[in-house]
Design a protein around this motif. Structure first.
Motif, PDB file in Angstrom:
ATOM      1  N   ARG A  29       8.712 -36.711 -13.313  1.00 28.58           N
ATOM      2  CA  ARG A  29       7.987 -37.178 -14.503  1.00 28.58           C
ATOM      3  C   ARG A  29       6.824 -38.085 -14.145  1.00 28.58           C
ATOM      4  O   ARG A  29       5.753 -38.030 -14.768  1.00 28.58           O
ATOM      5  CB  ARG A  29       8.956 -37.888 -15.449  1.00 28.58           C
ATOM      6  N   LYS A  30       7.009 -38.921 -13.135  1.00 28.61           N
ATOM      7  CA  LYS A  30       5.902 -39.755 -12.691  1.00 28.61           C
ATOM      8  C   LYS A  30       4.753 -38.895 -12.165  1.00 28.61           C
ATOM      9  O   LYS A  30       3.585 -39.139 -12.453  1.00 28.61           O
ATOM     10  CB  LYS A  30       6.379 -40.719 -11.597  1.00 28.61           C
ATOM     11  N   ARG A  31       5.098 -37.910 -11.369  1.00 29.61           N
ATOM     12  CA  ARG A  31       4.056 -37.045 -10.827  1.00 29.61           C
ATOM     13  C   ARG A  31       3.302 -36.321 -11.930  1.00 29.61           C
ATOM     14  O   ARG A  31       2.062 -36.245 -11.924  1.00 29.61           O
ATOM     15  CB  ARG A  31       4.696 -36.033  -9.864  1.00 29.61           C
ATOM     16  N   LEU A  32       4.021 -35.805 -12.908  1.00 30.22           N
ATOM     17  CA  LEU A  32       3.359 -35.093 -14.003  1.00 30.22           C
ATOM     18  C   LEU A  32       2.476 -36.032 -14.824  1.00 30.22           C
ATOM     19  O   LEU A  32       1.371 -35.648 -15.261  1.00 30.22           O
ATOM     20  CB  LEU A  32       4.417 -34.436 -14.904  1.00 30.22           C
ATOM     21  N   ALA A  33       2.939 -37.252 -15.061  1.00 28.86           N
ATOM     22  CA  ALA A  33       2.122 -38.216 -15.808  1.00 28.86           C
ATOM     23  C   ALA A  33       0.850 -38.564 -15.036  1.00 28.86           C
ATOM     24  O   ALA A  33      -0.254 -38.664 -15.613  1.00 28.86           O
ATOM     25  CB  ALA A  33       2.933 -39.473 -16.100  1.00 28.86           C
ATOM     26  N   MET A  34       0.991 -38.743 -13.717  1.00 24.67           N
ATOM     27  CA  MET A  34      -0.187 -39.056 -12.902  1.00 24.67           C
ATOM     28  C   MET A  34      -1.141 -37.867 -12.846  1.00 24.67           C
ATOM     29  O   MET A  34      -2.368 -38.050 -12.892  1.00 24.67           O
ATOM     30  CB  MET A  34       0.264 -39.448 -11.501  1.00 24.67           C
ATOM     31  N   GLU A  35      -0.612 -36.661 -12.743  1.00 24.08           N
ATOM     32  CA  GLU A  35      -1.483 -35.483 -12.750  1.00 24.08           C
ATOM     33  C   GLU A  35      -2.215 -35.355 -14.088  1.00 24.08           C
ATOM     34  O   GLU A  35      -3.385 -34.947 -14.133  1.00 24.08           O
ATOM     35  CB  GLU A  35      -0.655 -34.230 -12.471  1.00 24.08           C
TER      36      GLU A  35
END
Length: 557
Positions: free
Chosen positions: A181-187
């Protein structure tokens, strides 16, 4: 089952004692008497004593028909009933003949039952068998109790292991979900920046208006509170111009949004800064010397920290620290490789080259080593795919992630977090987090879990990326976790089972006592019968001889 088996055995013995005190062996020339009716037994007993033919003279005497019917129809247990009341009415000659033949036939029939020494042997057998059965019962009770306790204890341990694996799998899924979820939010944030500042020539002189609002919305789905933006700045003249641009932006925020007046200003004054270790500790210094020129680029933070506007971390050069620098260099190299492979296409643009640092200490937090890692997502201007112009970064605070993954009731779980290095480096770092009551109690370097639970460990990858190595997580139980599922049920169940066996044993001894007492009473009855038979055998033959003599004289006369 044991008590019933023993009781049934003693039941057979009791019935045997009853039979030897109630039913005597039949005459040799007649079938055995097997009836259990008391009156019939006594009648057979008397018949065997008083009407048995002599072994010498096997010829049956001829009784008058009426006398025979009267004798055989008698239901009394006494020997007097064998002499019918109609005797004086018989013909004298028939009476004399009958009595003469009876006197020759009357004799004492030996009883082939247990004699006194036989009864002693039987008593010894009963007593010894009782003790032996009791000893066997106690031994079997002890073995059964031990097996029951062991079985129940192993059942609890099996349940604890099953529960651990379920908890560990769920925790591993939760931790992996946080990273995803962190990766998707940052992307998502990187894509917004890419489309907003699509022209590569605008970079690095860009800031996102409404940045804090966008980050706040993304943080609700990304399981994090902070997200930073750091453009790539070339060392030298561009660095100087960018610093002026940054302070103009700060002045605007100070005037319009109430940021602190000293935002971006350190003790040494204005400018991008880095950390330096001295004899007096770690201090901030300007990052504009020969070391900066040698590195070539800088990645200062210009926007971040939704929870603390004007945070002192602003203008910190992420590229100045080795761990962060290696991760960003890996992303840049990955992007170059992807550009050679895909050209200007934007397929898998934001999924391909994101990365994470190894274990670091977050400067703005007072943390120990291994508490956190930093995740980086590259920003590609829309007009120049695969050309890295900046980074979106967000910290991963591992102990917070673990505490959110385990509930407060969890006791004694160890999480071994491993970072696998990328590139030419083949080493890896490992830290063991010990969790009690849902909180991280200790962080120790190394793979320190209990190896006797090696078969129960649950492992999985949290990240796997071409730019970097991978983070893997291994979750193992401890003795404390297994013991937390231990109860007093095995002990209580064992005590209850042994109590039931003890009660059955006590009932068995009472039963044995009453059986032995009844056996003794029946032995006394048998003794009385024998005495009675001896007495009657002697006292009856003498009067009969006198009567026969008188009848003979009368007959002769």
């Amino acid at each position: 089952g044991i008590g019933w088996h023993v009781a049934s055995r003693w039941g057979h013995l009791w019935r045997f004692g009853w039979s030897i005190t109630h039913v005597l062996p039949p005459p040799a020339t007649e079938p055995a008497v097997t009836t259990k009716d008391a009156a019939a037994d006594e009648k057979a007993f008397a018949t065997a004593i008083f009407i048995k033919p002599s072994p010498v003279d096997t010829k049956q005497p001829t009784m008058p028909k009426k006398l025979n019917e009267t004798a055989l129809s008698s239901s009394s247990s006494g020997p007097s009933d064998l002499y019918p009341q109609e005797l004086p009415q018989l013909v004298l000659e028939d009476a004399v003949l009958y009595l003469r033949e009876r006197i020759q036939c009357v004799e004492m029939v030996p009883l082939p039952s247990f004699q006194s020494q036989d009864r002693g042997v039987l008593n010894d057998y009963v007593s010894g068998s009782t003790k032996q059965r009791a000893g066997q019962l106690h031994e079997m009770a002890a073995v059964a109790g031990g097996l029951l306790y062991t079985l129940l204890r192993r059942t609890e341990q099996t349940f604890a292991k099953t529960q651990f694996q379920s908890i560990a799998r769920r925790a591993l899924t939760d931790c992996s979900g946080v990273v995803t979820r962190k990766r998707l939010a940052m992307e998502s944030m990187a894509a917004v920046m890419s489309q907003t500042f699509h022209n590569a020539s605008e970079w690095p002189f860009v800031t996102m208006k409404g940045y804090e609002t966008i980050v706040d919305v993304l943080s609700r789905s990304g399981s994090h509170d902070n997200m930073g933006f750091a453009p790539i700045v070339q060392a030298g003249e561009e660095q100087s111009n960018w610093e002026d641009f940054a302070y103009d932006y700060f002045d605007t925020r100070i005037s319009n949004d109430g940021w602190p007046d000293m935002t971006g200003i350190n003790k040494f004054g204005r400018g991008i800064w880095r950390m330096k270790k001295t004899e007096n500790g770690t201090v901030r210094i300007p990052d504009n010397d020969d070391v900066t020129l040698e590195r070539g680029i800088l990645t200062p933070i210009i926007q971040c920290c939704v929870d603390n506007p004007g945070d002192p971390i602003l203008l910190f050069n992420l590229y100045s620290e080795r761990v962060r620098r290696e991760t960003m260099n890996g992303i840049i190299e990955c992007s170059k490789t992807m550009r050679q492979s895909f050209g200007q296409t934007q397929e898998n643009l934001y999924e391909s080259c994101w990365g994470m640092t190894e274990f670091v200490r977050i400067i703005r937090f007072n943390q120990v080593q291994a508490s956190s890692s930093i995740m980086f997502a590259p920003i590609y201007p829309a007009d120049a795919p695969w050309e890295v112009s900046g980074f979106i970064l967000s910290p991963l605070v591992w102990y917070e992630i673990f505490e959110n993954a385990f509930s407060e009731v969890i006791q004694g779980v160890q999480c071994v977090l491993t970072h696998h290095s990328h590139g030419d480096r083949h080493d890896h770092q490992e830290f063991t987090f010990t969790i009690r009551n849902g909180r991280v109690e200790s962080i120790m370097e190394g793979y320190l879990h209990d190896h006797k639970y090696e078969s129960l460990k649950i492992s999985g990858n949290l990240t796997l990326h071409r730019a970097l190595g991978a983070y893997s997580l291994t979750i193992c139980p401890t003795d404390e976790f297994i013991d937390s599922y231990a109860t007093n049920n095995p002990r209580n169940a064992t005590i209850a089972a042994l109590s039931v066996i003890l009660l059955i044993t006590i009932l068995f001894f009472f039963y044995d006592f009453f059986v032995r007492r009844e056996f003794h009473e029946r032995s006394q009855v048998l003794k009385a019968k024998r005495t009675f038979i001896r007495y009657v055998s002697h006292e009856v033959r003498t009067p009969l001889n006198a009567v026969l003599m008188g009848l003979t004289i009368i007959q002769n006369e």
